[in-house]
Design a protein around this motif. Structure first.
Motif, mmCIF file in Angstrom:
data_model
loop_
_atom_site.group_PDB
_atom_site.id
_atom_site.type_symbol
_atom_site.label_atom_id
_atom_site.label_comp_id
_atom_site.label_asym_id
_atom_site.label_seq_id
_atom_site.Cartn_x
_atom_site.Cartn_y
_atom_site.Cartn_z
ATOM 1 N N UNK A 143 0.912 -0.908 0.374
ATOM 2 C CA UNK A 143 0.433 -0.342 0.213
ATOM 3 C C UNK A 143 0.872 1.124 0.094
ATOM 4 N N UNK A 144 1.932 1.218 0.575
ATOM 5 C CA UNK A 144 2.996 2.092 0.842
ATOM 6 C C UNK A 144 3.375 2.838 -0.368
ATOM 7 N N UNK A 145 3.658 1.113 -1.144
ATOM 8 C CA UNK A 145 4.809 1.797 -2.540
ATOM 9 C C UNK A 145 3.656 2.190 -3.071
ATOM 10 N N UNK A 146 2.795 1.768 -3.257
ATOM 11 C CA UNK A 146 1.700 1.983 -4.546
ATOM 12 C C UNK A 146 1.099 3.437 -4.483
ATOM 13 N N UNK A 147 0.899 3.382 -3.256
ATOM 14 C CA UNK A 147 0.732 5.713 -2.997
ATOM 15 C C UNK A 147 1.559 6.307 -3.731
ATOM 16 N N UNK A 148 2.731 5.937 -3.262
ATOM 17 C CA UNK A 148 4.092 6.773 -3.576
ATOM 18 C C UNK A 148 4.186 6.649 -5.033
ATOM 19 N N UNK A 149 4.002 5.627 -5.712
ATOM 20 C CA UNK A 149 4.181 5.776 -6.937
ATOM 21 C C UNK A 149 2.959 6.027 -7.921
ATOM 22 N N UNK A 150 1.657 6.091 -7.028
ATOM 23 C CA UNK A 150 0.151 6.741 -7.471
ATOM 24 C C UNK A 150 0.763 8.168 -7.736
ATOM 25 N N UNK A 151 1.319 8.867 -6.112
ATOM 26 C CA UNK A 151 1.551 10.693 -6.325
ATOM 27 C C UNK A 151 2.849 11.189 -7.508
ATOM 28 N N UNK A 152 3.608 10.231 -7.446
ATOM 29 C CA UNK A 152 4.837 10.358 -7.928
ATOM 30 C C UNK A 152 3.838 10.202 -10.735
ATOM 31 N N UNK A 153 3.204 9.697 -10.260
ATOM 32 C CA UNK A 153 2.763 9.465 -11.527
ATOM 33 C C UNK A 153 1.468 10.905 -11.698
ATOM 34 N N UNK A 154 0.968 11.145 -10.581
ATOM 35 C CA UNK A 154 0.120 11.635 -11.167
ATOM 36 C C UNK A 154 1.102 13.249 -10.504
ATOM 37 N N UNK A 155 2.071 13.610 -10.300
ATOM 38 C CA UNK A 155 2.557 14.123 -10.789
ATOM 39 C C UNK A 155 3.273 14.486 -12.481
ATOM 40 N N UNK A 156 3.288 13.404 -12.558
ATOM 41 C CA UNK A 156 3.942 13.952 -13.688
ATOM 42 C C UNK A 156 3.001 14.270 -14.879
ATOM 43 N N UNK A 157 1.490 13.537 -14.466
ATOM 44 C CA UNK A 157 0.983 13.618 -15.816
ATOM 45 C C UNK A 157 0.209 14.750 -15.836
ATOM 46 N N UNK A 158 0.070 15.878 -14.882
ATOM 47 C CA UNK A 158 0.003 16.697 -14.565
ATOM 48 C C UNK A 158 0.991 17.884 -14.706
ATOM 49 N N UNK A 159 2.398 17.947 -14.475
ATOM 50 C CA UNK A 159 3.290 18.611 -15.446
ATOM 51 C C UNK A 159 3.543 18.775 -16.495
ATOM 52 N N UNK A 160 2.738 17.331 -17.557
ATOM 53 C CA UNK A 160 3.000 17.310 -18.771
ATOM 54 C C UNK A 160 1.368 17.759 -19.283
ATOM 55 N N UNK A 161 0.676 17.797 -18.666
ATOM 56 C CA UNK A 161 -0.914 18.746 -19.246
ATOM 57 C C UNK A 161 -0.270 20.177 -19.695
ATOM 58 N N UNK A 162 0.438 20.595 -18.029
ATOM 59 C CA UNK A 162 0.914 21.947 -18.514
ATOM 60 C C UNK A 162 1.898 22.643 -19.209
ATOM 61 N N UNK A 163 3.163 21.184 -19.192
ATOM 62 C CA UNK A 163 4.183 21.421 -19.669
ATOM 63 C C UNK A 163 3.530 21.858 -21.751
ATOM 64 N N UNK A 164 2.433 20.949 -22.045
ATOM 65 C CA UNK A 164 2.410 20.757 -23.120
ATOM 66 C C UNK A 164 0.981 22.755 -23.974
#
Length: 257
Positions: free
Chosen positions: A230-251
């Protein structure tokens, strides 16, 4: 045949070794989680204090606008001067648009066409509230979804005298935003990569152990496995959301005209 106690001890050693590998692989993840927790607490304090106070300020400005409309309709110049004073205490004395708003309110006591002047006052107050509301919405979002700071539309732009200035973006601010979003992309992608590379083998070993029906698993081992998953999955999900948000704003910034 291996004795039951020996098999149980062997299982414990295997789980311990795998857990040690898992812990060593999640040192970076723990640091990221601590930073996220710190940022979350700061954002909570900001929302509970600054954002709520600004909401009260917008309510006070609306109340002053209602009072101005009523006083103007009744021709009560003394009340208009009172509301003008209160409005002056609630806006920025160094901002040109706020200065224009105060001047427009003062003219309500001298102009003959009060309806036209009152319309200008209401429009200026609406632009002021709109700008603050856009800022509040931006600040309530996670920082990687915020984008650029909303720019206040001037009254002349509102009248259509300078329509191109409303959509014009400062090149320097655009490049700063691009660099910031690209940095977010890089960091989040790095976190995802290290988590995937470091946790694949440990979790693969754990899954193999827990799927083996010939090995007796103690209850504590199941708890430990589920907790770390659960801990590692939550951290990975947070990093993925950060990645998608940065990608959206960059584009969005890159494709903006």
């Amino acid at each position: 045949m291996v004795p039951r106690k020996l098999a149980h001890k062997s299982l414990g050693l295997r789980i311990m070794d795998t857990t040690i590998n898992l812990l060593s692989s999640t040192v970076m993840a723990a640091l990221v989680a601590a930073l996220v927790s710190l940022r979350t607490n700061e954002r909570k304090i900001n929302i509970e204090n600054v954002t709520q106070e600004r909401a009260k300020w917008r309510g006070a400005i609306r109340a002053l606008a209602d009072g101005l409309v009523k006083a103007t309709r009744e021709g009560d110049n003394q009340a208009i001067e009172y509301f003008c004073t209160q409005l002056s205490l609630n806006v920025n004395p160094f901002d040109n648009e706020d200065k224009g708003l105060i001047q427009a309110v003062k003219q309500l006591t001298t102009t003959e066409n009060k309806d036209y002047q009152l319309s200008e006052v209401i429009d200026r107050i609406s632009l002021l509230l709109k700008h603050d509301w856009e800022r509040a919405k931006r600040e309530s979002r996670p920082w990687f979804f915020r984008g650029e700071t909303p720019r206040r539309i001037t009254y002349s732009e509102f009248l259509g005298n300078n329509t191109q200035a409303q959509t014009k973006t400062c090149p320097q601010r655009k490049w700063i935003s691009l660099l910031g979003n690209f940095a977010g992309l890089t960091l989040s992608a790095g976190i995802i990569f290290f988590l995937a590379a470091g946790l694949t083998e440990p979790f693969k070993s754990l899954v193999s152990i827990f799927n083996d029906s010939n090995i007796t698993k103690p209850f504590s081992a199941w708890v430990q496995f589920l907790l770390w998953s659960a801990i590692c999955g939550s951290i990975w999900s947070g990093a993925y959301l950060w990645f998608k948000g940065s990608e959206k704003k960059f584009l969005e910034t890159w494709l903006a005209k």
